[in-house]
Design a protein around this motif. Sequence first.
Motif, PDB file in Angstrom:
ATOM      1  N   GLY A  10       6.952 -14.204  70.218  1.00 34.03           N
ATOM      2  CA  GLY A  10       7.612 -13.876  68.953  1.00 34.03           C
ATOM      3  C   GLY A  10       8.317 -12.538  68.993  1.00 34.03           C
ATOM      4  N   ASP A  14      12.252 -12.043  68.475  1.00 35.05           N
ATOM      5  CA  ASP A  14      12.711 -11.169  67.396  1.00 35.05           C
ATOM      6  C   ASP A  14      13.637 -10.081  67.929  1.00 35.05           C
ATOM      7  N   THR A  17      17.358 -13.105  70.159  1.00 35.69           N
ATOM      8  CA  THR A  17      17.239 -14.565  70.072  1.00 35.69           C
ATOM      9  C   THR A  17      17.876 -15.270  71.269  1.00 35.69           C
ATOM     10  N   LEU A  31       9.548 -23.283  69.769  1.00 36.99           N
ATOM     11  CA  LEU A  31       9.564 -21.840  69.538  1.00 36.99           C
ATOM     12  C   LEU A  31       9.340 -21.453  68.085  1.00 36.99           C
ATOM     13  N   ARG A  37       4.766 -18.554  68.906  1.00 40.74           N
ATOM     14  CA  ARG A  37       5.310 -17.209  68.666  1.00 40.74           C
ATOM     15  C   ARG A  37       4.240 -16.141  68.810  1.00 40.74           C
TER      16      ARG A  37
END
Length: 67
Positions: A10, A14, A17, A31, A37
């Motif tokens: 994750g 973040d 992408t 995902l 994540r």
Amino acid sequence: MVVTRETLIGDILDFDTGTAKFFFEMGMHCLGCPHSRGESIEDACAVHGTDVEELIKNINDYLASKA
């Protein structure tokens, strides 16, 4: 950002992408799932039978190329 074995998926997504393509290539197509994540890149590679060092290198190379 420098990705290590302990980096959470994750956090990687973040940050950029565009890294999603590396996870798709290893067969990780979920995902958006909260579990995926929150797992480390090392755990994901173990589950999907992927070389963690190669994935880390590919992602770090990609991120470095954008700096």
